[in-house]
Design an enzyme around this catalytic site. Structure first.
Site, short mmCIF file in Angstrom:
data_model
loop_
_atom_site.label_atom_id
_atom_site.label_comp_id
_atom_site.label_asym_id
_atom_site.label_seq_id
_atom_site.Cartn_x
_atom_site.Cartn_y
_atom_site.Cartn_z
N HIS A 181 18.01 28.12 -11.79
CA HIS A 181 18.71 29.20 -12.46
C HIS A 181 18.07 30.56 -12.20
CE1 HIS A 181 20.95 26.16 -14.59
NE2 HIS A 181 19.86 25.65 -15.13
N LYS A 211 0.86 -1.19 0.00
CA LYS A 211 0.00 0.00 0.00
C LYS A 211 0.89 1.23 0.00
CE LYS A 211 -4.22 0.03 0.62
NZ LYS A 211 -5.11 -0.44 -0.47
N THR A 221 -3.08 -5.44 0.53
CA THR A 221 -2.55 -4.10 0.77
C THR A 221 -3.48 -3.35 1.71
OG1 THR A 221 -3.64 -2.99 -1.10
CG2 THR A 221 -1.52 -4.07 -1.55
N ARG A 258 27.20 34.87 -9.40
CA ARG A 258 25.82 34.54 -9.77
C ARG A 258 25.06 34.11 -8.52
NH1 ARG A 258 26.00 28.34 -12.39
NH2 ARG A 258 26.99 27.42 -10.57
N PHE A 302 30.79 30.32 -12.15
CA PHE A 302 30.79 29.18 -13.08
C PHE A 302 31.50 29.61 -14.35
CE2 PHE A 302 28.78 26.17 -16.15
CZ PHE A 302 29.29 25.01 -15.59
N ASN A 352 19.50 22.83 -10.24
CA ASN A 352 20.10 24.17 -10.30
C ASN A 352 18.98 25.15 -10.67
OD1 ASN A 352 21.75 26.35 -10.51
ND2 ASN A 352 23.15 25.47 -12.03
O1 LIG Z 1 27.05 24.72 -11.35
C1 LIG Z 1 26.80 24.47 -12.55
N1 LIG Z 1 27.11 23.26 -13.08
C2 LIG Z 1 26.86 22.93 -14.38
O2 LIG Z 1 27.19 21.78 -14.83
C3 LIG Z 1 26.25 23.90 -15.18
N2 LIG Z 1 25.85 23.91 -16.48
C4 LIG Z 1 25.28 25.12 -16.72
O3 LIG Z 1 24.79 25.50 -17.82
N3 LIG Z 1 25.33 25.90 -15.60
C5 LIG Z 1 25.91 25.15 -14.62
N4 LIG Z 1 26.20 25.42 -13.32
#
Ligand SMILES: O=c1[nH]c(=O)c2[nH]c(=O)[nH]c2[nH]1
Length: 286
Positions: A241, A12, A57, A170, A153, A239
């Site tokens: 963004h 379940k 279940t 960033r 980065f 990530n």
């Molecule tokens: O910390 C990051 N790792 C990545 O592999 C990656 N690739 C990306 O486009 N930005 C980032 N930033």
């Protein structure tokens, strides 16, 4: 060529149980989502439809509620172990039990019986119990964190499709999903959880990041450095963004102040960090 039955399990999923503990007018809330999966001598039900070995279940769901009433709910690790051991010990046909629990936190507002749901973050536990082998994995999901600087980065590989500009400043933001495997099935689960969570947060905040991959490794490392009861950490870090918005059309500079928070697509950075003496437990995270 013969056709055979492969690995299977059943149970379940997502039983929602809320347990109130009353100490006079002061109440405590445990709010769980419990998923049970059993496996073992289940060939007959698949091959012939003979249900003799199948504990319904529905019964599994009832057991979750009955145990919540009878034993109360302490930590989700202990509740998971209690349930998993019960199914394996009480049914001959059940060789293996997997219990996955998500815990939704409630914080007291005021007085004894008013609560507010904790933010999006969820505590998790994954327990396996099989013939002579048990494992406990604790964790969390949706722990959303952000560094507004201290993240770079650059120096990445490029090809004819690369348009990303390198950056030395960033925003770094992610929603942490982390799971960590304990060396033992007896633990001070609440203390261990609080310390592991705190280590993840401090490592995220204190790492000057050259990539989310580097931050991931530092977060896993921190937990293993500080918590000897843990031998393996798995992390999944989207990530989230944040793109600088071009304000030039409006006659303005944008000196790292105004961002577009994109929700998709997102980079997904995943990895495992473990001690070199971690005992093998290939199924612990299944
Ligand atoms: O910390 C990051 N790792 C990545 O592999 C990656 N690739 C990306 O486009 N930005 C980032 N930033």
């Amino acid at each position: 060529m013969a056709i055979v039955l492969g690995p299977n399990r059943y149970g379940k999923a997502e039983t929602r149980v809320v347990r109130v503990t009353r100490d006079g007018g002061t109440h405590r809330i445990k709010d769980l989502n419990v998923s049970v999966a059993l496996s073992g001598a289940m060939d007959e039900v698949h091959l012939t439809g003979d249900n003799a070995a199948v504990l319904p279940t529905d019964t599994q769901k009832n057991t979750v509620y009955a145990f919540a009433g009878k034993h109360g709910i302490g930590t989700i690790e202990d509740f998971g172990l209690l349930l998993a051991r019960h199914f394996v010990d009480s049914r001959q046909a059940v060789a293996h039990a997997r219990v996955e629990i998500r815990e939704y936190g409630w914080r007291r507002i005021t007085g004894g019986h008013s609560f507010v749901r904790d933010g999006g973050e969820v505590r998790t536990a994954l327990v396996h119990c099989g013939a002579g082998a048990e494992s406990v994995v604790s964790g969390l999901t949706d722990l959303v964190v952000l560094n507004s600087t201290g993240s770079e980065f650059h120096g990445f590989a490029r090809d004819e499709y690369t348009t990303l500009e390198p950056t030395d400043d960033r925003i770094l933001a992610t929603a942490v999903t982390a799971q960590w495997r304990h060396r033992s099935t007896a633990g001070a689960w609440d203390d261990s959880y609080a310390a592991a969570r705190d280590g993840l947060l401090r490592a995220f905040a204190e790492t000057h990041s050259l990539s989310l991959q580097q931050t991931l490794y530092q977060m896993g490392r921190r937990v293993l450095d500080e918590r000897t009861e843990i031998c393996e950490v798995r992390l999944s870090l989207p990530n989230k963004h944040h793109f600088l918005v071009d304000l030039e059309p409006f006659g303005m500079d944008n000196d790292n102040e105004v961002y577009l928070a994109a929700d998709r697509p997102y980079g997904l950075i995943e990895g495992t960090v473990l001690t070199d003496d971690a005992p093998a437990a290939p199924a612990a995270f299944d």
